[in-house]
Each structure stands twice: as structure tokens, then as C-alpha cells.
Design an enzyme around this catalytic site. Structure first.
Site, PDB file in Angstrom:
ATOM      1  N   ASP A 169       0.858  -1.180   0.000  1.00 51.86           N
ATOM      2  CA  ASP A 169       0.000   0.000   0.000  1.00 51.86           C
ATOM      3  C   ASP A 169       0.899   1.237   0.000  1.00 51.86           C
ATOM      4  O   ASP A 169       2.099   1.151   0.307  1.00 51.86           O
ATOM      5  CB  ASP A 169      -0.899  -0.027   1.241  1.00 51.86           C
ATOM      6  CG  ASP A 169      -1.895   1.116   1.254  1.00 51.86           C
ATOM      7  OD1 ASP A 169      -2.436   1.441   0.197  1.00 51.86           O
ATOM      8  OD2 ASP A 169      -2.112   1.688   2.341  1.00 51.86           O
ATOM      9  N   ASP A 191      -0.263   5.064   0.973  1.00 54.19           N
ATOM     10  CA  ASP A 191      -0.506   5.987   2.088  1.00 54.19           C
ATOM     11  C   ASP A 191      -0.478   5.233   3.414  1.00 54.19           C
ATOM     12  O   ASP A 191      -1.167   4.230   3.580  1.00 54.19           O
ATOM     13  CB  ASP A 191      -1.851   6.691   1.915  1.00 54.19           C
ATOM     14  CG  ASP A 191      -1.866   7.606   0.699  1.00 54.19           C
ATOM     15  OD1 ASP A 191      -0.960   8.442   0.585  1.00 54.19           O
ATOM     16  OD2 ASP A 191      -2.773   7.468  -0.144  1.00 54.19           O
TER      17      ASP A 191
END
Length: 266
Positions: free
Chosen positions: A13, A15
Site C-alpha cells: 500500500d 498511504d
């Protein structure tokens, strides 16, 4: 992660794992550099559908992280791929930004307000009441409802912002129609990412900061999962879920040595 196959590919991922409010998290650049140095296949994933891959690469570069555009996979791109597979050469009414409209154009879709096959809802910082009204009426007339991701809120320096999931709930309330969400935690997002880099679930690890999207989607797609504690999930929240990540670490910096530790042995 003992007694498992060596790790050949990595999904992560963005953020909360690599960056926080456009500032690189310590260790993120080292992690990505080590992946490239060792020739490991990888993708950076994001549920954010606002930006194109080129935009995201530039934003990462500004924070000191340099990866090729091809190493980025968004919920907008996954949505474009999904719609192309479902109904080739279809049409859609889109609420979203360049990341989503570009992905649908590239998938061969016509963007229109006139009797579209789909209403596609993505993320934008300027949700329009008239656009939402149009979407509600088109769905009422029979358009199929797709949303890029179910995240109810997104981060900003001032605090949380309403995101795709919140606006989708408004449209569902008005129409009685639930959207099909393409992005995490739908395993479809993970499988499309795996296919993108010719990876196999048994030899791939997913890194994320959210139990309810990153970890559960990795788990359901058959991947090993690593939770970092630099984003949404706090340590005391991990045990509240009925599933657990394969490993929990403080930050992406703790994952850098694992690239070599889990690597295939020549």
C-alpha cells in the site's frame, strides 16, 4: 513466515506505509531501492482513484521515492480493467478525477451522460450535487453502479475528508442500489495486481497499514501479509479483528531486511 515458499514478489500500500501526507516514511525509499536492486517484482497499490500513475510517480518523487510508473496500480486502473473484461467497449457516466477518466478511456470506454452502461463513482475533492443527482437518476433508469473503493474517509492535513464510500452510501440510500466495489478489500484488486506482475499468491507478500482493507484483501487473495503501524491501525486494534496479519512491524524500515531474508536462494 517459516515453512513457507520464498518470496519472489511484493505488493505494498502507499498511504500510511510509504508516505504520510506526502512525506516519505523513514525506510520507504530504502525498501523500494532494495526491491529494485535485487530484481524483485513489485507493485505499489492505492485505493485512491484521483491521480494517474504519472501523477503519483511525480508525487512520490517529490517525497524522495523514485519508482517507474509501471510499478503503480490504482483502484482506477483496476476498475478500468474490470469493466473492459466485463463489457468491452462500454459506456459510463463517471464521477471522479483524471486518474479514473484516463483509466476508463484507456480501457476503451465512452464517457457519457446518455444512457450509460455504468455509473462509475471514484474519489474527487469537489463532489458536485448536480453530478450526484445525475448519477442517482441514471441508476434509477437502469445503469449498473460501480465504485472504485469503499473507503468512507480519506486523510488531509486538516483531518478526515468524505471519500468514495460515503458518497456511495448517499447514492445507495437514494436508489436502493448497492455498488460493486473494485478496490481493496475486494480480492479482485489483489488478483489484478498479481496478474500485472505475473506473480503467484504463494510467493507474494502484501504490506499495508489497514486491517480492514490491506490485510483482509491480502488474506482473501491467499497472500502473506505484513501490517505496519505507521498508518491507520494502532497496536491495540489488531486483536479486535477475527483475522490476523502474518506479521506486525513498526514501520516499512523493519521490512527492508526481510527482502533478503525471504528471498529465493540460488
Amino acid at each position: 513466515m517459516t515453512n513457507r515458499k520464498p518470496v519472489e514478489c511484493w505488493l505494498t500500500d502507499m498511504d500510511g506505509v510509504l508516505v504520510h501526507e506526502e512525506q516519505a516514511i523513514p525506510g520507504a525509499a530504502d525498501f523500494l531501492h532494495r526491491l529494485q536492486e535485487t530484481g524483485r517484482r513489485f507493485l505499489v497499490l492505492t485505493n485512491n482513484s484521483i491521480y494517474t500513475r504519472r501523477d503519483l510517480r511525480a508525487r512520490l518523487q517529490a517525497s524522495g521515492i523514485d519508482i517507474p510508473e509501471e510499478a503503480i496500480w490504482t483502484s482506477a486502473l483496476a476498475t478500468g480493467k474490470f469493466l473492459q473484461d466485463q463489457r468491452e467497449g462500454g459506456s459510463a457516466y463517471v464521477i471522479g478525477e483524471a486518474g479514473l477518466t484516463t483509466a476508463l478511456h484507456d480501457a476503451g470506454y465512452v464517457l457519457t451522460e446518455r444512457d450509460p452502461d455504468y455509473v462509475v463513482l471514484g474519489e474527487t475533492r469537489t463532489y458536485s450535487f448536480s453530478a450526484i443527482t445525475r448519477a442517482i437518476r441514471l441508476i434509477g433508469d437502469g445503469a449498473r453502479f460501480i465504485a472504485t473503493n469503499p473507503d468512507a474517509t480519506g486523510p488531509s492535513p486538516q483531518g478526515p475528508l468524505p471519500a468514495t464510500g460515503s458518497i456511495a452510501a448517499l447514492i445507495t440510500k437514494a436508489t436502493g442500489v448497492e455498488p460493486y466495489y473494485v478496490g481493496k478489500p475486494n480480492p479482485l484488486m489483489m488478483r489484478s495486481a498479481l496478474n500485472r506482475i505475473d506473480a503467484h499468491s504463494e510467493t507474494t507478500v502484501m504490506i499495508g497499514d489497514r486491517m480492514d482493507t490491506d490485510v483482509v484483501s491480502g488474506l482473501e487473495a491467499g497472500l502473506r501479509t505484513i501490517l505496519v503501524l505507521t498508518g491507520s491501525t494502532r497496536p491495540h486494534q489488531v486483536d479486535r479483528h477475527p483475522f490476523v496479519p502474518t506479521r506486525v512491524v513498526d514501520s516499512i524500515a523493519d521490512v527492508v531486511p526481510l527482502i533478503d531474508e525471504f528471498a529465493p536462494h540460488d
